[in-house]
Design a protein around this motif. Structure first.
Motif, PDB file in Angstrom:
ATOM      1  N   ARG A 254      16.371  13.947  16.017  1.00 49.37           N
ATOM      2  CA  ARG A 254      16.944  13.021  15.123  1.00 49.37           C
ATOM      3  C   ARG A 254      15.843  11.972  14.947  1.00 49.37           C
ATOM      4  O   ARG A 254      15.192  11.243  13.933  1.00 49.37           O
ATOM      5  N   LEU A 257      12.389  13.603  12.639  1.00 49.34           N
ATOM      6  CA  LEU A 257      12.573  13.325  11.796  1.00 49.34           C
ATOM      7  C   LEU A 257      12.485  12.364  10.956  1.00 49.34           C
ATOM      8  O   LEU A 257      12.289  12.844  10.098  1.00 49.34           O
ATOM      9  N   GLU A 258      12.800  11.022  11.820  1.00 51.38           N
ATOM     10  CA  GLU A 258      12.704  10.141  11.145  1.00 51.38           C
ATOM     11  C   GLU A 258      11.460  10.035  11.068  1.00 51.38           C
ATOM     12  O   GLU A 258      11.029   9.212  10.014  1.00 51.38           O
ATOM     13  N   VAL A 260       8.799  11.872  10.946  1.00 52.57           N
ATOM     14  CA  VAL A 260       8.018  12.626   9.120  1.00 52.57           C
ATOM     15  C   VAL A 260       8.349  11.927   8.677  1.00 52.57           C
ATOM     16  O   VAL A 260       7.444  11.957   7.938  1.00 52.57           O
ATOM     17  N   ASP A 261       9.926  11.431   7.959  1.00 50.63           N
ATOM     18  CA  ASP A 261       9.855  10.595   6.984  1.00 50.63           C
ATOM     19  C   ASP A 261       9.059  10.061   6.521  1.00 50.63           C
ATOM     20  O   ASP A 261       8.353   8.855   5.700  1.00 50.63           O
ATOM     21  N   LYS A 262       8.590   8.904   7.361  1.00 54.85           N
ATOM     22  CA  LYS A 262       7.808   7.964   7.628  1.00 54.85           C
ATOM     23  C   LYS A 262       6.886   8.120   7.466  1.00 54.85           C
ATOM     24  O   LYS A 262       6.455   7.294   6.335  1.00 54.85           O
ATOM     25  N   ARG A 264       6.138  10.527   5.519  1.00 55.45           N
ATOM     26  CA  ARG A 264       6.524  11.410   4.563  1.00 55.45           C
ATOM     27  C   ARG A 264       6.141  10.037   3.212  1.00 55.45           C
ATOM     28  O   ARG A 264       5.313   9.573   1.941  1.00 55.45           O
ATOM     29  N   GLU A 265       6.674   9.076   3.728  1.00 56.66           N
ATOM     30  CA  GLU A 265       6.474   7.918   2.929  1.00 56.66           C
ATOM     31  C   GLU A 265       5.393   7.184   2.497  1.00 56.66           C
ATOM     32  O   GLU A 265       5.271   6.553   1.337  1.00 56.66           O
ATOM     33  N   THR A 272       8.545  19.569   7.477  1.00 55.96           N
ATOM     34  CA  THR A 272       9.125  20.681   8.503  1.00 55.96           C
ATOM     35  C   THR A 272       9.811  21.036   8.561  1.00 55.96           C
ATOM     36  O   THR A 272      10.767  21.380   7.447  1.00 55.96           O
ATOM     37  N   HIS A 346      19.084  17.681   7.429  1.00 58.18           N
ATOM     38  CA  HIS A 346      18.079  16.960   7.167  1.00 58.18           C
ATOM     39  C   HIS A 346      16.988  17.214   5.342  1.00 58.18           C
ATOM     40  O   HIS A 346      16.933  18.200   5.752  1.00 58.18           O
ATOM     41  N   GLU A 347      17.105  16.675   4.902  1.00 60.32           N
ATOM     42  CA  GLU A 347      16.868  16.277   3.778  1.00 60.32           C
ATOM     43  C   GLU A 347      15.234  16.734   3.280  1.00 60.32           C
ATOM     44  O   GLU A 347      14.370  16.244   4.261  1.00 60.32           O
ATOM     45  N   GLY A 348      14.656  18.077   3.339  1.00 58.78           N
ATOM     46  CA  GLY A 348      12.975  18.137   2.830  1.00 58.78           C
ATOM     47  C   GLY A 348      13.011  19.312   3.904  1.00 58.78           C
ATOM     48  O   GLY A 348      11.901  19.883   3.463  1.00 58.78           O
TER      49      GLY A 348
END
Length: 494
Positions: A254, A257-258, A260-262, A264-265, A272, A346-348
């Protein structure tokens, strides 16, 4: 003549057409002409051949971004799992021309690969030619005869680094989709070398597919390794594909994943993938199975199985096979289901099987006409995508359209910058390539299990698969002597 009055080569009648690009989810008729979807309509249309898809979903053909199984038997299993485009983007290929030439006119599926930094290293530092297929033909074991310099030696000598980067560039000039950097198998190499490899990707305007440096819950952790990859990509503005994020991040999935999200933002082009199993597979000589793996990965010797013999490992057996057969296949129970499900939901996050080549009792790849059930290896090579659909039905993994998108549109959309042909794939609309998977959402299931005789059982509930407008699976049987697969390739440079 109107499109409704035309005769199409193939008509798929009365199925639930699901296109993740447009959001279409409705009963429609699909007309195929040549290699292309010509029409999707509510009106009646005629075809030279008609498929009754009543009660079935008609979806774009599934795309696997992480498929090491690159042989006729593996492709046959992929087709029964609904996959029309199994790509080797992590370990990659070297030389790249050899890989593409091997399948020209001989593939039932679409095929493509990155250039392998690892096998380019083997060629440069051990003098071994992988002949396009590093995981086949014993290149890893052959390199071990001189001490596996690719694995043990850092490129401190500028001439060594020059040779390695030259091999990577040669692969890109031959049309590789990107650069495969499975550094988790040779994690002694320097950060400077990896940074230089990302620099090559920058110059060629392509991506890196990374199996990150560490697979561990403790320091140096899989999350730390993810940070290294994100940093190299961020600083040089290189698109990044992180393979099997749950397998390397383990109990810290988790958190990964966070991150990677950050990233991307903040503008990094990063994606991934994950697969729906809590056990993995790889070569037994991988660095992460070295001393201390128990604490790092939360497993013990008996959690590792040597695929060729089915033996559970002991300290002595693991040492024996790591030195005597470092390229031999193994399976390992090293993940927890909640972490797997977190990644899959997870989204994406896209679906990538990480399927390994299957082997028979003699250590050889089964022939293309071998019956299902032949051979040994991780069941994900046979059932990853059907298993994902089963989890949608049985465990409410995610909405069905979301699952289809993770297996089709999302990977195609991400890859189209590097392979323009992907703009026609992963969609189901007029003008798209006629890669089509037809499945029964109420019965589709994986049947492969980590049990002798069951590892290569084919998925069921997927009665029809089309590749480039040609029926390759009909009434749940893979047709023989049908080879419509096309290369998925970047531009070939002189």
């Amino acid at each position: 003549m109107t499109k409704q009055n035309e005769q199409y080569d193939i008509v798929i009648h009365g199925g639930r057409v699901m296109d993740p690009e447009s959001g279409l989810d409705a009963v429609r008729n699909v007309g195929v002409k040549g290699e292309t979807v010509a029409i999707i309509t509510e009106e009646a249309i005629d075809g030279k051949e008609t498929i009754d898809a009543t009660g079935h979903v008609v979806a774009p053909g599934f795309i696997d971004t992480h498929s090491h199984g690159q042989d006729a038997f593996a492709f046959k299993l992929k087709l029964r799992d609904g996959v029309t485009t199994p790509l080797e983007l992590e370990a990659g290929a070297y030389p790249v021309d050899d890989f593409y030439n091997a399948f020209e006119g001989k593939a039932q599926v679409n095929y493509g690969a990155t250039v392998s930094h690892a096998f380019g290293r083997i060629a440069a530092m051990d003098g071994v030619d992988p002949k396009g297929f590093g995981l086949y033909g014993g290149a890893i074991n052959a390199a071990a005869t001189d001490g596996a310099q690719w694995h043990e030696k850092t490129a401190d000598d500028p001439e060594d680094l020059k040779k390695i980067l030259s091999n990577v560039e040669a692969g890109l000039n031959q049309g590789a989709l990107g650069i495969g950097v499975p550094i988790g198998y040779y994690n002694k190499i320097t950060s400077a070398e990896i940074y230089a490899v990302y620099g090559v990707a920058k110059r060629y305007k392509t991506f890196v597919g990374s199996h990150v440096r560490y697979m561990s819950n403790i320091q140096p952790s899989g999350v730390l390794a993810l940070m290294e990859a994100l940093s190299d990509a961020w600083v040089q503005d290189v698109p990044l594909l992180i393979h099997h994020i749950h397998s390397t991040s383990l109990g810290r999935t988790r958190e990964a994943l966070e991150l990677v999200d950050k990233a991307r933002e903040r503008g990094l082009n990063v994606i991934t993938e994950a697969y729906p199993y809590d056990y993995g597979s790889s070569i037994i000589g991988a660095d992460y199975l070295g001393p201390g793996f128990q604490q790092a990965m939360g497993m013990d010797y008996e959690d590792i199985t040597y695929v060729k013999t089915g033996e559970k490992m002991t300290e002595q057996l693991l040492a024996k096979y790591r030195s005597g057969d470092p390229g031999g296949m193994m399976m390992m129970k090293h993940m927890k289901e909640p972490d797997v499900m977190a990644a899959m939901k997870h989204e994406g996050v896209i679906v990538g099987s990480d399927s390994m080549p299957f082997i028979d009792e003699d250590g050889n790849i089964p022939a293309g006409d071998a019956p299902f059930g032949t051979g040994q290896g991780h069941p994900r090579g046979a059932g990853c995508f059907a298993r994902t659909l089963r989890l949608v039905r049985e465990k409410d993994l995610c909405p069905l359209m979301t699952a289809i998108s993770k297996m089709t549109y999302l990977p195609a959309k991400w890859l189209e910058e590097f392979a323009p042909d992907m703009k026609r794939r992963g969609r189901l609309s007029a003008g798209a390539a006629a890669d089509i998977t037809i499945f029964d959402p109420e019965t589709v299931t994986d049947n492969s299990e980590p049990v002798a005789g069951k590892m290569t059982l084919a998925s069921t509930g997927i009665p029809y698969v089309l590749v480039n407008g040609t029926i390759v699976v009909k009434d749940s049987e893979v047709l023989k002597d049908v080879y419509p697969g096309q290369p998925i390739r970047n531009a070939v440079r002189s």
